[in-house]
Design a protein around this motif. Structure first.
Motif, short mmCIF file in Angstrom:
data_model
loop_
_atom_site.label_atom_id
_atom_site.label_comp_id
_atom_site.label_asym_id
_atom_site.label_seq_id
_atom_site.Cartn_x
_atom_site.Cartn_y
_atom_site.Cartn_z
N ARG A 28 -4.45 4.83 -6.59
CA ARG A 28 -4.96 3.55 -7.12
C ARG A 28 -6.20 3.84 -7.96
O ARG A 28 -7.23 4.28 -7.43
N ARG B 157 -6.05 9.38 -3.34
CA ARG B 157 -5.37 8.12 -3.07
C ARG B 157 -6.06 6.97 -3.80
O ARG B 157 -5.41 6.00 -4.19
N PHE C 219 9.25 8.74 -3.70
CA PHE C 219 7.95 8.40 -4.25
C PHE C 219 6.81 8.86 -3.33
O PHE C 219 6.94 8.82 -2.09
N GLY C 220 5.72 9.25 -3.95
CA GLY C 220 4.50 9.47 -3.22
C GLY C 220 3.81 8.14 -2.92
O GLY C 220 4.28 7.08 -3.35
N PRO C 221 2.69 8.18 -2.20
CA PRO C 221 2.00 6.95 -1.82
C PRO C 221 1.21 6.31 -2.95
O PRO C 221 0.75 5.18 -2.83
N TYR D 172 4.99 7.51 -12.82
CA TYR D 172 5.10 6.08 -13.10
C TYR D 172 3.72 5.43 -13.03
O TYR D 172 2.83 5.90 -12.35
N GLY E 63 0.78 -1.23 0.00
CA GLY E 63 0.00 0.00 0.00
C GLY E 63 0.81 1.28 0.00
O GLY E 63 0.25 2.37 0.15
N GLU E 64 2.11 1.16 -0.17
CA GLU E 64 2.97 2.35 -0.13
C GLU E 64 3.74 2.52 -1.43
O GLU E 64 3.80 1.63 -2.28
N GLY E 65 4.37 3.69 -1.55
CA GLY E 65 5.27 3.92 -2.67
C GLY E 65 6.63 3.30 -2.41
O GLY E 65 6.91 2.82 -1.32
N LEU E 66 7.47 3.33 -3.42
CA LEU E 66 8.82 2.81 -3.27
C LEU E 66 9.64 3.77 -2.41
O LEU E 66 9.45 4.99 -2.44
N GLN F 45 2.16 1.44 -12.26
CA GLN F 45 2.52 0.10 -11.81
C GLN F 45 1.34 -0.84 -11.97
O GLN F 45 0.25 -0.57 -11.45
N PHE G 6 2.19 6.43 -9.62
CA PHE G 6 3.08 7.05 -8.66
C PHE G 6 3.71 8.31 -9.24
O PHE G 6 4.06 8.36 -10.42
N LEU H 47 6.66 -1.67 -13.10
CA LEU H 47 6.75 -0.22 -12.92
C LEU H 47 7.24 0.40 -14.22
O LEU H 47 8.32 0.10 -14.70
N MET I 259 0.45 -5.32 -12.27
CA MET I 259 1.01 -6.66 -12.07
C MET I 259 1.65 -7.16 -13.36
O MET I 259 2.69 -7.79 -13.34
#
Lengths: 113, 115
Positions: B111, B9, B106-108, B35, A41-44, B37, B91, B43, B39
């Motif tokens: 989604r 978010r 990176f930000g959170p 970016y 649930g977080e960024g890198l 991301q 991201f 990335l 599956m």
């Protein structure tokens, strides 16, 4: 072309086991190398980095050595914890010619208690 | 420092709708990256800016995607019209003036789910 190759996951280990995640790269020029970690649930976020050959990056018990002769930057930790469960990304950056920042596909690590 | 801030978010929208993702980089950072991301594809770098100027947008998948950086503290990524295959985590990351070889923060992530 320039690229980063990581070992396929998932990797499942018991707590206190030794960890190795392999990373090799192909690059024209002299890249900087990085390991990033992504928790659910977080960024890198940066884990460690090395900017020239033979440099060793280290953080939170993790280590990786920039090996120019084998074009590798393998991530190691002597004793993993459950809290290390995450996805780990190897990456490189290049400034010779066109700027590039390339991430590997990521390796999921699961540590069991 | 608050770090890189992204909003929203989470975003759920219907196919054909316009989606706008927002990013506030770390103050003083002059590189900003977007970016995606998934599956399947991992990335992917979509576009990056230096001093608010787009430098490389070769990763933008198609004309439906556009990104702007009107000032040093704000960037948007817009998808119009959105499609289900755009569903992913997006991201934003920023780095300093020596950023080409430096850490990206990176930000959170946002989604996005396109129904």
């Amino acid at each position: 072309g320039d690229s980063v190759t990581q070992m396929e996951g998932p990797v499942t280990l018991s707590e206190e086991a030794f960890l190795t995640i392999n990373c090799t790269y192909t690059a024209t020029g002299y890249p900087s190398l990085f390991w990033y970690v992504q928790y659910p649930g977080e960024g890198l976020q940066l884990l460690l980095k090395a900017t020239k050959a033979d440099d060793k990056g280290s953080n939170k018990g993790f280590e990786a050595t920039y090996r120019k002769e084998t074009t590798s930057f393998h991530l190691e930790k002597g004793s993993v914890q459950v809290s290390d469960s995450a996805v780990y990304f190897c990456a490189l950056s290049l400034t010779s010619g066109t700027y590039k920042y390339i991430f590997g596909t990521g390796t999921r690590l699961k540590v069991l208690a | 420092d608050a770090g890189v801030i992204q909003s929203p978010r989470h975003e759920v929208t219907e196919m054909g709708q316009e989606v706008t993702l927002r990013c506030k980089p770390i103050s003083g950072h002059d590189y900003l990256f977007w970016y995606r991301q998934t599956m399947m594809r991992g990335l992917e770098l979509l576009i990056y800016f230096n001093n608010n100027v787009p430098i490389d947008d070769s990763g933008m998948p198609e004309d439906r995607f556009s990104a702007k950086m009107p000032n040093a503290s704000f960037s948007t990524l817009k998808i119009q019209p959105s499609e289900p295959r755009d569903s992913a985590v997006y991201f934003c990351a920023s780095s300093s003036r020596h950023g080409l070889r430096e850490t990206q923060y990176f930000g959170p992530g946002t989604r996005l789910l396109v129904l």
